[in-house]
Design a protein around this motif. Structure first.
Motif, short mmCIF file in Angstrom:
data_model
loop_
_atom_site.label_atom_id
_atom_site.label_comp_id
_atom_site.label_asym_id
_atom_site.label_seq_id
_atom_site.Cartn_x
_atom_site.Cartn_y
_atom_site.Cartn_z
N TRP A 1 0.83 -1.21 0.00
CA TRP A 1 0.00 0.00 0.00
C TRP A 1 0.86 1.26 0.00
O TRP A 1 0.43 2.30 -0.47
N THR A 2 2.08 1.18 0.54
CA THR A 2 2.95 2.36 0.57
C THR A 2 3.34 2.80 -0.84
O THR A 2 3.76 3.94 -1.03
N GLU A 3 3.18 1.93 -1.84
CA GLU A 3 3.54 2.26 -3.21
C GLU A 3 2.44 3.00 -3.96
O GLU A 3 2.70 3.60 -4.99
N TRP A 4 1.22 2.96 -3.45
CA TRP A 4 0.12 3.58 -4.21
C TRP A 4 -0.89 4.36 -3.37
O TRP A 4 -1.80 4.97 -3.92
N THR A 5 -0.74 4.35 -2.07
CA THR A 5 -1.61 5.15 -1.19
C THR A 5 -0.75 6.13 -0.39
O THR A 5 0.49 6.01 -0.38
N PRO A 6 -1.35 7.06 0.33
CA PRO A 6 -0.56 7.99 1.16
C PRO A 6 0.11 7.35 2.36
O PRO A 6 0.82 8.03 3.10
N ASP B 1 3.67 8.05 3.48
CA ASP B 1 4.03 9.31 4.12
C ASP B 1 3.68 9.35 5.60
O ASP B 1 3.87 10.36 6.25
N VAL B 2 3.13 8.27 6.13
CA VAL B 2 2.71 8.22 7.53
C VAL B 2 3.67 7.34 8.31
O VAL B 2 3.98 6.22 7.88
N GLN B 3 4.14 7.84 9.44
CA GLN B 3 5.01 7.02 10.29
C GLN B 3 4.14 5.93 10.93
O GLN B 3 3.28 6.21 11.75
N SER B 4 4.39 4.69 10.53
CA SER B 4 3.56 3.59 11.01
C SER B 4 4.39 2.31 11.01
O SER B 4 5.49 2.27 10.49
N ARG B 5 3.80 1.28 11.58
CA ARG B 5 4.47 -0.03 11.60
C ARG B 5 3.46 -1.11 11.24
O ARG B 5 2.26 -0.95 11.46
N LEU B 6 3.98 -2.21 10.70
CA LEU B 6 3.12 -3.35 10.33
C LEU B 6 3.13 -4.36 11.46
O LEU B 6 4.16 -4.58 12.11
N ASP C 1 0.66 9.35 14.69
CA ASP C 1 1.22 10.43 13.88
C ASP C 1 0.71 11.76 14.41
O ASP C 1 -0.48 11.88 14.69
N PRO C 2 1.59 12.77 14.52
CA PRO C 2 1.14 14.06 15.05
C PRO C 2 0.00 14.68 14.24
O PRO C 2 -0.87 15.35 14.79
N LEU D 1 -2.25 12.91 12.22
CA LEU D 1 -3.42 12.03 12.08
C LEU D 1 -3.92 11.45 13.39
O LEU D 1 -4.95 10.80 13.41
N GLY D 2 -3.17 11.64 14.46
CA GLY D 2 -3.53 11.00 15.72
C GLY D 2 -3.09 9.54 15.70
O GLY D 2 -2.23 9.14 14.91
N SER D 3 -3.69 8.72 16.56
CA SER D 3 -3.32 7.31 16.61
C SER D 3 -4.44 6.47 16.00
O SER D 3 -5.60 6.87 16.00
N GLY D 4 -4.07 5.32 15.48
CA GLY D 4 -5.08 4.45 14.89
C GLY D 4 -4.50 3.21 14.26
O GLY D 4 -3.30 2.93 14.38
N SER D 5 -5.36 2.48 13.57
CA SER D 5 -4.93 1.25 12.91
C SER D 5 -5.79 0.98 11.69
O SER D 5 -6.93 1.42 11.61
N LEU D 6 -5.20 0.27 10.75
CA LEU D 6 -5.91 -0.24 9.57
C LEU D 6 -5.67 -1.74 9.57
O LEU D 6 -4.52 -2.19 9.61
N THR D 7 -6.74 -2.53 9.56
CA THR D 7 -6.63 -3.98 9.64
C THR D 7 -7.42 -4.63 8.51
O THR D 7 -8.59 -4.30 8.31
N ILE D 8 -6.78 -5.54 7.79
CA ILE D 8 -7.50 -6.33 6.80
C ILE D 8 -8.32 -7.37 7.56
O ILE D 8 -7.79 -8.15 8.35
N VAL D 9 -9.63 -7.38 7.33
CA VAL D 9 -10.51 -8.30 8.06
C VAL D 9 -11.02 -9.43 7.20
O VAL D 9 -11.47 -10.46 7.71
#
Length: 197
Positions: A67-72, A75-80, A95-96, A98-106
């Protein structure tokens, strides 16, 4: 002994101040009232045709590192976390901007669809998304849909008015980058970060 002068506010000034305060209170109540009545749910859908078979497209959808190759997300400091792809694959950030959060494939149905959930600030804001791939002559139709329930917060009600346009633009920009990324083939050397949406 010093004499103190007590200044009196003229009735005209007091009346104008009371009218101004009343008008501001009325505007604030109107803003909150309308915000509560605005729809609290948002659904945004964008599509793009890509000259590639569904299997080739799906490889970029099911892998959150890709996703880092085609979405924003580049540019976000994150970890997998979790598995590298498929259900349970997760990107977590604090991220300062965006706040804190997560994206999860369900859910993942190769090569047809990927479902995911985005939770921000401990679940106070939640998006559900699906990216589907439909075979077409000469390629694939990729459709990205995101839904959010913003609840009864009047400020978020006003925000929802703009989300179709702003979120839609971000989805479309990402899909256009995905089409370009697949068209150009594997990157030479290190992967470049995508332009922000």
């Amino acid at each position: 002994m010093a004499a103190f002068r007590v200044s009196r506010i003229s009735p005209t000034v007091a009346r104008r101040g009371a009218l101004a305060a009343g008008a501001l209170a009325l505007l604030a109540a109107l803003f909150v009232g309308v915000g509560i009545l605005l729809p609290g749910t948002v659904e945004v859908t964008r599509s793009v045709e890509i000259a590639a078979v569904p299997d080739d497209v799906f490889a970029f959808l099911d892998d959150l590192d890709a996703w880092t190759e085609w979405t924003p997300w580049g540019d976000v400091q994150s970890r997998l976390e979790g598995p590298p792809s498929g259900p349970g694959a997760r990107r977590v950030w604090d991220d300062p901007r965006l706040g804190s959060g997560s994206l999860t494939i369900v859910a993942s149905q190769p090569p047809l669809s990927v479902d995911y959930v985005v939770e921000v600030e401990g679940g106070s804001l939640r998006f559900e998304g699906r990216i589907s791939v439909e075979p077409r002559p000469g390629g694939s139709l990729v459709t990205w849909t995101e839904r959010a329930d913003l609840g009864w917060n009047p400020l978020l009600g006003w925000t929802a008015l703009n989300m179709e346009e702003s979120q839609g633009r971000q989805l479309q920009d990402s899909l256009d980058r995905l089409r370009e990324r697949i068209r150009t083939g594997p990157a030479e050397g290190p992967t470049a970060s995508p332009e922000p949406a």
